[in-house]
Design an enzyme around this catalytic site. Structure first.
Site, mmCIF file in Angstrom:
data_model
loop_
_atom_site.group_PDB
_atom_site.id
_atom_site.type_symbol
_atom_site.label_atom_id
_atom_site.label_comp_id
_atom_site.label_asym_id
_atom_site.label_seq_id
_atom_site.Cartn_x
_atom_site.Cartn_y
_atom_site.Cartn_z
ATOM 1 N N ASP A 393 0.835 -1.439 0.166
ATOM 2 C CA ASP A 393 -0.158 -0.103 -0.026
ATOM 3 C C ASP A 393 1.056 1.484 0.069
ATOM 4 O O ASP A 393 2.039 1.232 0.308
ATOM 5 C CB ASP A 393 -0.863 0.111 1.347
ATOM 6 C CG ASP A 393 -1.689 1.108 1.255
ATOM 7 O OD1 ASP A 393 -2.418 1.706 0.402
ATOM 8 O OD2 ASP A 393 -1.925 1.625 2.323
ATOM 9 N N THR A 395 -0.329 5.173 0.995
ATOM 10 C CA THR A 395 -0.403 5.663 2.104
ATOM 11 C C THR A 395 -0.566 5.114 3.564
ATOM 12 O O THR A 395 -1.072 4.240 3.850
ATOM 13 C CB THR A 395 -2.166 6.313 2.222
ATOM 14 O OG1 THR A 395 -2.068 6.912 0.854
ATOM 15 C CG2 THR A 395 -2.102 7.392 2.967
ATOM 16 N N ASP A 781 -6.581 -2.808 3.722
ATOM 17 C CA ASP A 781 -5.459 -3.533 3.192
ATOM 18 C C ASP A 781 -5.280 -5.228 3.733
ATOM 19 O O ASP A 781 -4.692 -5.850 3.485
ATOM 20 C CB ASP A 781 -4.011 -3.178 3.445
ATOM 21 C CG ASP A 781 -3.919 -1.658 3.149
ATOM 22 O OD1 ASP A 781 -4.082 -1.433 1.641
ATOM 23 O OD2 ASP A 781 -3.322 -0.659 3.795
#
Length: 1141
Positions: A393, A395, A781
């Site tokens: 991921d 961010t 996620d």
């Protein structure tokens, strides 16, 4: 009335009536009590159930069958205890571990079930145990109480029935979350008598494990009210910052969401696990073939020799074929150690130790948050050394997820925020006193003072509307702590936007269920909230519909530019400029949001509100129906501008990515950002470099789709070329995507949803058969983390959901480098060494029986003493190999990080595969040949010092066993790369234990006590007092080890591995001495003669080396005024006056 009919017709399967236990306990509802049971065993079921579970493992069942065979006299070739002792040891250790775990569960269940809470019974609140709580009961909870069941919040002591909860036991997060009761229950259910008369009917979804969703409807006094997750207090949470609250039990006991999530998670297995199982099956097949061959040999031997020798007659009139059949089972028993019972237990011990090393690694400890690394599983450590693809991921994983409001555009004008130079301070007089509240939160950074002048002058309504939207369109909660306002935001982005509006004078003050209050520069305004259209991952936007004090109705919306631009209708000329600025912001790796609004007429709102009310109480497809209505109202919006928020990279991210790339690990970044933002983040973290050629997926995909359609179908028949026409084309497109992406050294997927992230990981696993790792920090996620072979969670700003679903967790992305290149590589090398040696030592031990069979008529005779067979894997050879599996390292951690190419053998699987297995097999065959035939040859014609021939069977068994123990322990010494005192102690101690135990069990004293069990009386002392036999042992050990030493030397000399080269580099660096050593007496320093020509001539000439003074007509002084954060001061500085000499 129509809404009520629709709800009743839907016939939901879960229905609760408040304060009515008889209704809730009807059989058709199948509701359970609140008592929980997480333990597995009781006093009567522990032994049978635990043994049943253990014997479901194939290895344990195999050895149980062997034990049964050994009880049968006709085929028993070994005493029963040779199998029983190791089996009982393995079963006992596992049973004790299971018992300790289950006793802890018993204590926990008892403690939880006997907790007390206040329940409304017979019109009064009474103390009741949790286990006696039932669905439909009204409960009262107080501050710091745990929530006993899934409860519908009715009212609380806070305004608007606001209730703060801590969800640490639910999702690991320690930050507080707020829940809110319905307005109608808040107003009518505050007193005890009101709660006693409460008789609403709750109709909702069945119990499930969705922690992020709840859909229900409350019917009370012929009115229907929608219920969602914000109205629910879930079991496992804790009441905080709320003195008292009341609720209605919806789900109890094992029906609660936390208990529904207590099921088994998907078991992940490593490649070595799968390969090891196949090798055990291979060993079993070899065992059967060997036993069958020996059984056939015994049949022919007995037919030709045994039946004709009168002295071999045993009194049993068995045929030769039947004797061969019995011999087969006898050899199954003798050669059973080819399938090692202690293998799986040893592997688990090694993995547990490796996990502890990860937990104890101080270099992966993040002191700022007091967060150590955590191995949440013990079964995947060696898989960390075989990673080929990393899916990350962006961010919060690559970036800090600490948002700073950096830039904005309003009507095409860009405003830049860089330095902390200005503060807006607002005061408001309290009604009860003359004190004032300072609402400024922080110092806002900006460069362009034109924006401030626009706000102060109030001449540009669009600028004011921009910041008003930021202060109104959000879901932030505010808490008053003294004279300070504390915001609690669902995401860092939202908190940064509300804070920015606060610093420009639009201060969010408070909210209720149907109002929101802000300070607009110099006056306070309260707006009525008509509807809140919340954010989700599909809509990528949120909206709020407000009624202004003057009666106007306005919708404010903020969201991703891709979704907002599809909806708005432009009514000013700044659209092109805004689009260009948004593109510029994205290129600067800033996160962008578009802001827009529209005015709504009363008639339009009334029509939409009726449909919204009907959709909000529907029991089927409520979310889909609401999304359709949201789309309907979010049309023809007016774009005001856009915001740009900065999210900085974490420390060490570029270096970590560069190092992992050198280890030939391909890194994919999966993000929801714009393509330009994602691309620039890729450059900033060195995932992309200037020497790379960047390919955009849509460009290459168009060409391949054309070829694909020409092969499969006529292009004229395809109505939409962007969608696959059938499953075949869909599969081909997926394979095409993976093939195209895997050709690249780095991949960035932008604008992906959480589900798409998991799909990408699944595609690579399925198509490339590669070992994958996913790393993320947020709830979005979780799917990706669970799908990958290994999931890593980062404990960041988005909570602990990712950590709770992960296999490994730490606080910073940079620790991934050490996890893989150090711990992962070490774990893989250690496990491979352990397995290769374990198979080798068991082959060397067991196959001696095979060679002995050719000299005993294939009669299932053992080559060793019985107790040696029993203790070989338990005491004599287990500890050194365990320590290699725990402590060995080819190079230290610094060199592992310095040379990432050391990671390649793990990716290639070159240290443990079928080639290595057969090498261990042939090595074991060679060792067993030497251990049998060298003593056999030495015993053919031998005479001891006492004139007696020590060529009896027992002396032979002692010499062979001694040679084997010394050989296998010295062999592990040759395989050990990292020596410690513990390794020396283990090797020498194992040999010493062997000789000590052997002399004890061969002594006359123990034979007197157990005459039938210990039959080798005096064999060790008689054999080992002969120097000739000691020379035989030394010769056997030397011949077994010499080829190994020669082969290792040749390999390291002719074709050294990467590890050999690094070790050679390290040794060479140690030996290399500096060319010059200070303090040495044997040579003179040449320091004075090493310089170039100096300034001697210039000094001797008498010329000045000072700079000539400049001629200036007058002295000048300057003043500079700087406006700072909370103070204004003038700093005076004068120009430097150069004086003449």
């Amino acid at each position: 009335f129509c809404v009520l009919i629709v709800i009743l017709l839907s016939e939901p399967s879960w229905s609760i009536r408040a304060n009515d236990r008889e209704y809730c306990n009807q059989p058709q509802f199948k509701k359970k009590g609140n008592a929980i049971k997480t333990y597995k065993y009781n006093v009567f079921t522990f032994l049978p159930l635990n043994l049943y579970e253990q014997f479901k493992r194939v290895a344990n069942l195999y050895f149980l069958c062997l034990l049964i065979l050994q009880i049968i006299p006709q085929i028993s070739t070994l005493p029963w205890y040779t199998t029983l002792v190791p089996l009982v040891l393995v079963l006992g250790i596992t049973a004790i571990k299971d018992l300790v775990d289950d006793l802890a569960r018993h204590r926990m269940d008892k403690e939880i079930n006997n907790r007390r809470c206040d329940v409304l019974l017979n019109g009064r609140f009474e103390k009741t145990r949790w286990m006696n709580l039932q669905v439909g009961d009204v409960v009262r909870l107080k501050k710091n109480d745990f929530i006993p069941a899934d409860i519908l919040l009715l009212s609380s002591s806070n305004p608007n029935s606001l209730c703060y909860v801590e969800t640490a036991e639910l999702d690991g997060e320690t930050n507080l979350k707020f829940k809110m009761g319905l307005k109608v229950t808040d107003e009518r259910l505050q007193e005890e008598n009101q709660l006693a008369r409460f008789n609403a009917l709750i109709m909702c979804e069945e119990p499930n494990n969705r922690l992020d969703k709840f859909v229900g409807t409350m019917i009370w006094d012929a009115q229907s009210y929608p219920l969602d997750l914000d109205n629910m207090l879930l079991r496992g949470c804790k009441i905080r910052n709320t003195d008292e609250c009341h609720g209605l039990v919806i789900f109890a006991g094992n029906d609660t969401k936390i208990m529904r999530n207590g099921g088994k998670t998907r078991f992940k297995r490593t490649l070595i696990d799968k390969l090891m199982n196949y090798m055990v099956y291979t060993i079993f097949v070899l065992l059967v073939l060997l036993c069958a061959g020996l059984a056939i040999g015994h049949t022919y031997w007995y037919e030709s020799i045994g039946s004709k020798a009168w002295y071999l007659y045993d009194g049993l009139n068995y045929s030769s074929s039947y004797r061969g059949f019995l011999s087969f089972w006898g050899y199954i028993i003798i050669l059973n150690t080819m399938v090692p019972i202690s293998l799986y237990v040893s592997v688990e011990v090694i993995r547990l130790g490796q996990s502890k090393f990860i937990n104890w690694d101080l270099q992966m400890y993040y002191a700022d948050k007091d967060t150590p690394a955590k191995a949440r599983t013990t079964t995947l450590n060696e898989q960390l050394g075989q990673i080929e693809y990393i899916f990350s991921d962006k961010t919060g994983t690559l970036t800090q997820n600490i948002m700073a409001f950096k830039k904005c555009t309003i009507r095409g004008h860009q405003y830049l925020f860089v330095f902390f130079l200005f503060i807006i301070q607002l005061t408001k007089a309290k009604e009860a006193s003359n004190t004032s509240l300072v609402y400024s939160f922080s110092i806002l950074s900006f460069e362009d003072h034109f924006l401030v002048s626009c706000i102060r002058s109030k001449k540009d309504p669009q600028v004011l509307e921009f910041f008003k939207l930021l202060s109104l369109c959000h879901t932030v909660m505010v808490e008053q702590k003294g004279d300070e306002l504390v915001y609690q935001a669902a995401s860092p982005d939202e908190g940064a936007l509300v804070t920015a509006a606060r610093n420009f004078g639009f201060v969010f003050l408070s909210r209720t269920q149907d109002t929101i209050t802000i300070m607009e520069l110099d006056h306070e305004e309260t707006y009525e909230v008509l509807a809140l259209l919340d954010f989700n991952s599909d809509r990528k936007r949120m909206s709020i519909i407000l009624r202004f004090p003057d009666g106007r109705i306005r919708l404010y919306c903020k969201g991703a530019d891709t979704t907002v631009k599809l909806m708005h209708h432009v009514r000013f000329d700044g659209i092109d400029t805004n689009d260009n600025l948004i593109l510029i912001f994205a290129n600067e790796t800033l996160r962008t949001l578009c802001l827009c609004y529209k005015d709504i007429s009363q008639a339009e709102y009334d029509a939409w509100s009726q449909k919204h009310q009907a959709a909000s109480v529907s029991m089927g497809n409520r979310e889909e129906a609401l999304d359709v209505l949201y789309e309907e109202i979010e049309k023809n919006l007016l774009l005001i501008g856009a915001t740009a928020i900065e999210d900085k990279l974490q420390d060490g991210v570029p270096e970590t990515i560069a190092k992992l790339a050198k280890a030939d690990i391909k890194i994919w970044v999966l993000t929801g950002d714009k393509k330009e933002t994602a691309e620039n983040i890729g450059f900033s973290c060195q995932l992309l470099t200037d020497d790379m050629k960047i390919h955009y997926g849509e460009d290459r995909r168009r060409l391949r789709l054309k070829k694909l359609r020409k092969r499969h179908t006529n292009s004229s028949s395809a109505t939409d070329s962007s969608q696959p026409v059938d499953d075949w084309e869909k599969e081909k497109r997926q394979e095409d995507f993976v093939d195209m992406a895997c050709e690249c050294s780095a991949v960035i997927c932008c604008r992906v949803t959480p589900k798409q992230k998991a799909n990408v990981v699944s595609l690579v696993k399925r198509c490339k058969k590669a070992v994958t790792l996913s790393i993320g920090d947020g709830a979005n996620d979780v799917n990706m983390i669970k799908t990958a072979d290994i999931g890593v969670g980062i404990s960041g700003q988005e909570g602990m959901q990712a950590v709770m679903s992960s296999d490994y967790a730490f606080a910073q992305f940079r620790y991934l480098e050490r996890l893989l290149l150090v711990h992962g590589r070490w774990s893989y090398i250690r496990m491979c060494k352990f397995l290769r040696y374990f198979f080798y030592k068991n082959f060397a031990f067991t196959l001696v029986h095979f060679w002995f069979s050719f000299f005993n008529g294939f009669s299932s005779q053992t080559a060793y003493e019985d107790w040696f067979i029993t203790l070989y894997n338990v005491c004599y050879s287990s500890l050194p190999v365990l320590l290699v599996g725990l402590l060995d390292q080819d190079v230290n951690d610094k060199l592992s990080l310095r040379f990432p190419k050391l990671y390649l053998p793990g990716q290639q699987g070159s240290l443990f595969n079928y080639k290595n297995f057969f090498i261990s097999l042939f090595h074991g065959i060679f060792t067993s040949l030497m251990i049998f035939f060298i003593p056999y040859g030495a015993f053919l014609q031998t005479m001891g010092q006492d004139g007696e021939a020590p060529s009896d069977y027992q002396s032979f068994a002692v010499v062979a066993a001694s040679s084997l123990i010394i050989t296998v322990n010295l062999q592990i010494s040759l395989n050990t790369s990292y020596w410690t005192f513990v390794n020396f102690f283990a090797v020498l101690g194992s040999i010493a234990i062997y000789f000590g135990v052997m002399f004890d069990i061969h002594s006359a004293g123990i034979h007197v006590i157990f005459p039938t069990t210990f039959t080798f009386t005096g064999a060790a002392s008689n054999a080992l007092r002969q120097p000739y036999l000691w020379l035989t042992i030394i010769l056997t050990v030397g011949i077994c080890l010499l080829p190994v030493i020669c082969i290792q030397f040749l390999y390291q000399t002719i074709c050294p591995s990467v590890g050999d080269k690094v070790r050679a580099f390290k040794e060479e660096k140690k030996k290399r001495k500096p060319t010059f050593q200070r303090g040495g007496r044997s040579r003179r320093s040449a320091y004075a003669f090493s310089h170039s020509r100096g300034y001697a001539d210039l000094i001797a000439s008498g010329r000045s080396i000072r700079q000539r003074p400049r001629v200036r007509p007058e002295l000048r002084e300057t003043e500079k005024t700087v406006k700072l954060h909370n103070f204004a001061s003038q700093v005076k500085s004068s120009c430097l006056i150069l004086k003449q000499n």
